[in-house]
Design a protein around this motif. Structure first.
Motif, mmCIF file in Angstrom:
data_model
loop_
_atom_site.group_PDB
_atom_site.id
_atom_site.type_symbol
_atom_site.label_atom_id
_atom_site.label_comp_id
_atom_site.label_asym_id
_atom_site.label_seq_id
_atom_site.Cartn_x
_atom_site.Cartn_y
_atom_site.Cartn_z
ATOM 1 N N ALA A 151 -3.141 7.469 -3.543
ATOM 2 C CA ALA A 151 -3.050 6.130 -2.955
ATOM 3 C C ALA A 151 -3.004 5.102 -4.076
ATOM 4 O O ALA A 151 -3.614 5.281 -5.130
ATOM 5 N N PHE A 152 -2.264 4.051 -3.822
ATOM 6 C CA PHE A 152 -2.138 2.994 -4.811
ATOM 7 C C PHE A 152 -1.788 1.703 -4.080
ATOM 8 O O PHE A 152 -1.003 1.712 -3.132
ATOM 9 N N GLU A 153 -2.386 0.620 -4.507
ATOM 10 C CA GLU A 153 -2.069 -0.690 -3.939
ATOM 11 C C GLU A 153 -1.669 -1.621 -5.071
ATOM 12 O O GLU A 153 -2.314 -1.646 -6.114
ATOM 13 N N TYR A 154 -0.597 -2.356 -4.861
ATOM 14 C CA TYR A 154 -0.102 -3.253 -5.902
ATOM 15 C C TYR A 154 0.675 -4.379 -5.260
ATOM 16 O O TYR A 154 1.023 -4.346 -4.074
ATOM 17 N N LYS A 155 0.946 -5.379 -6.047
ATOM 18 C CA LYS A 155 1.786 -6.489 -5.611
ATOM 19 C C LYS A 155 3.077 -6.438 -6.418
ATOM 20 O O LYS A 155 3.074 -6.048 -7.586
ATOM 21 N N LEU A 156 4.176 -6.837 -5.792
ATOM 22 C CA LEU A 156 5.468 -6.792 -6.453
ATOM 23 C C LEU A 156 6.199 -8.114 -6.253
ATOM 24 O O LEU A 156 6.379 -8.570 -5.128
ATOM 25 N N SER B 279 0.856 -1.187 0.000
ATOM 26 C CA SER B 279 0.000 0.000 0.000
ATOM 27 C C SER B 279 0.887 1.230 0.000
ATOM 28 O O SER B 279 1.794 1.336 0.811
ATOM 29 N N GLU B 280 0.639 2.128 -0.914
ATOM 30 C CA GLU B 280 1.473 3.322 -1.063
ATOM 31 C C GLU B 280 0.604 4.562 -1.028
ATOM 32 O O GLU B 280 -0.437 4.624 -1.670
ATOM 33 N N GLU B 281 1.013 5.552 -0.240
ATOM 34 C CA GLU B 281 0.360 6.853 -0.222
ATOM 35 C C GLU B 281 1.413 7.910 -0.524
ATOM 36 O O GLU B 281 2.553 7.800 -0.075
ATOM 37 N N TYR B 282 1.034 8.921 -1.281
ATOM 38 C CA TYR B 282 1.989 9.958 -1.626
ATOM 39 C C TYR B 282 1.296 11.322 -1.638
ATOM 40 O O TYR B 282 0.082 11.431 -1.820
ATOM 41 N N TYR B 283 2.099 12.352 -1.400
ATOM 42 C CA TYR B 283 1.598 13.717 -1.294
ATOM 43 C C TYR B 283 2.488 14.620 -2.138
ATOM 44 O O TYR B 283 3.675 14.346 -2.324
ATOM 45 N N THR B 284 1.920 15.705 -2.615
ATOM 46 C CA THR B 284 2.667 16.652 -3.436
ATOM 47 C C THR B 284 2.523 18.048 -2.851
ATOM 48 O O THR B 284 1.406 18.484 -2.553
ATOM 49 N N THR B 285 3.640 18.742 -2.664
ATOM 50 C CA THR B 285 3.609 20.124 -2.196
ATOM 51 C C THR B 285 4.632 20.925 -2.984
ATOM 52 O O THR B 285 5.590 20.377 -3.532
ATOM 53 N N VAL B 286 4.416 22.227 -3.033
ATOM 54 C CA VAL B 286 5.350 23.133 -3.686
ATOM 55 C C VAL B 286 5.591 24.310 -2.758
ATOM 56 O O VAL B 286 4.644 24.919 -2.251
ATOM 57 N N TYR B 287 6.865 24.625 -2.536
ATOM 58 C CA TYR B 287 7.220 25.757 -1.671
ATOM 59 C C TYR B 287 8.362 26.500 -2.332
ATOM 60 O O TYR B 287 9.395 25.901 -2.651
ATOM 61 N N SER B 288 8.180 27.784 -2.583
ATOM 62 C CA SER B 288 9.185 28.572 -3.285
ATOM 63 C C SER B 288 9.570 29.789 -2.461
ATOM 64 O O SER B 288 8.722 30.417 -1.815
ATOM 65 N N VAL B 289 10.838 30.132 -2.477
ATOM 66 C CA VAL B 289 11.343 31.305 -1.764
ATOM 67 C C VAL B 289 12.014 32.224 -2.772
ATOM 68 O O VAL B 289 12.915 31.800 -3.504
ATOM 69 N N TYR B 290 11.560 33.479 -2.815
ATOM 70 C CA TYR B 290 12.143 34.486 -3.702
ATOM 71 C C TYR B 290 12.742 35.607 -2.858
ATOM 72 O O TYR B 290 12.525 35.683 -1.644
ATOM 73 N N ASP B 291 13.507 36.483 -3.496
ATOM 74 C CA ASP B 291 14.142 37.582 -2.765
ATOM 75 C C ASP B 291 13.120 38.512 -2.127
ATOM 76 O O ASP B 291 13.350 39.051 -1.042
ATOM 77 N N ASP B 292 11.976 38.711 -2.788
ATOM 78 C CA ASP B 292 11.016 39.689 -2.299
ATOM 79 C C ASP B 292 9.796 39.074 -1.625
ATOM 80 O O ASP B 292 8.978 39.795 -1.068
ATOM 81 N N ALA B 293 9.644 37.756 -1.675
ATOM 82 C CA ALA B 293 8.452 37.153 -1.065
ATOM 83 C C ALA B 293 8.625 35.638 -0.984
ATOM 84 O O ALA B 293 9.529 35.066 -1.589
ATOM 85 N N THR B 294 7.726 35.012 -0.223
ATOM 86 C CA THR B 294 7.693 33.561 -0.104
ATOM 87 C C THR B 294 6.310 33.082 -0.516
ATOM 88 O O THR B 294 5.302 33.651 -0.103
ATOM 89 N N TYR B 295 6.267 32.030 -1.319
ATOM 90 C CA TYR B 295 5.002 31.514 -1.815
ATOM 91 C C TYR B 295 4.837 30.062 -1.401
ATOM 92 O O TYR B 295 5.753 29.266 -1.555
ATOM 93 N N ASP B 296 3.681 29.753 -0.898
ATOM 94 C CA ASP B 296 3.339 28.379 -0.547
ATOM 95 C C ASP B 296 2.105 28.020 -1.363
ATOM 96 O O ASP B 296 0.995 28.425 -1.038
ATOM 97 N N LYS B 297 2.294 27.293 -2.439
ATOM 98 C CA LYS B 297 1.211 27.030 -3.371
ATOM 99 C C LYS B 297 0.671 25.613 -3.194
ATOM 100 O O LYS B 297 1.386 24.700 -2.775
#
Length: 197
Positions: free
Chosen positions: A33-38, A1-19
């Motif tokens: 989420a994904f379930e498989y056999k290997l 069983s596999e779970e995964y998450y995606t985030t993006v965080y960027s830092v610039y000289d004049d501001a910080t963005y959390d998208k």
């Protein structure tokens, strides 16, 4: 069983963005989420040893590992068209990228009364086919040691080293400048002292 998450965080000289990452339709990407056999690779192993009285012993091992024989299979709850296509692509990539290897190990020990000296090594070839970025990513291992053993006391000191080189590309790109070459040696010293009463 596999779970995964995606985030993006960027830092610039004049501001910080959390998208919040979104899909092609601008909908927020939630946890995946994904379930498989290997099926892990087929492995066949064998070894020989030869003892010379009480003075010495030599041992050797050979392992055949077919990494290309790995297979991914769907679970019942994840058996839609997209899931089957993902598994088929993964299995095709496994067959194209991996190969079979022979791992070799050799070692020996000499005894001089209560003293013993030993040495050994192993070679594990890269599991990647020729033409892949890590076709030369093999492992080499060495070990050695000395020891003393009597009825009431024993002492052992050992050294081992692992040598491995690997290339890593954080982004999928034809730009060869993105590739990092990693040299990863590792050394270990171990000393053991014991008493018997």
């Amino acid at each position: 069983s596999e779970e995964y998450y995606t985030t993006v965080y960027s830092v610039y000289d004049d501001a910080t963005y959390d998208k919040v990452p979104t899909d092609n339709e601008n909908q927020e990407l939630g946890p995946g989420a994904f379930e498989y056999k290997l099926n892990t690779p087929l492995k066949l192993a064998g070894g020989l040893s030869y003892q010379i009285g009480k003075a010495a012993i030599i041992t050797g091992d050979v392992e055949y590992v077919n990494y290309a024989s790995m297979k991914m299979r769907n679970e019942d709850d994840f058996n839609g068209t997209y899931d089957r296509q993902t598994v088929d692509r993964t299995n095709s990539d496994i067959e194209d990228v991996y190969c079979a290897v022979l791992n070799l190990k050799l070692g020996g020990e000499l005894r001089f009364g209560n003293f013993a000296v030993r040495a050994g090594g192993g070679y594990y070839p890269s599991p990647y086919v020729s033409g892949e970025m890590n076709e030369d990513a093999s492992y080499t291992m060495i070990s050695s040691g000395v020891g003393y053993r009597s009825n009431n006391f024993f002492f052992d000191m050992g050294f081992s080293g692992i040598f491995h080189k690997e290339k890593y590309n954080l982004y999928t790109s034809a730009n060869q400048n993105n590739i990092a070459s990693l040299n990863q040696p590792a050394y270990r010293f171990i000393a053991t002292v014991g008493f018997r009463f």
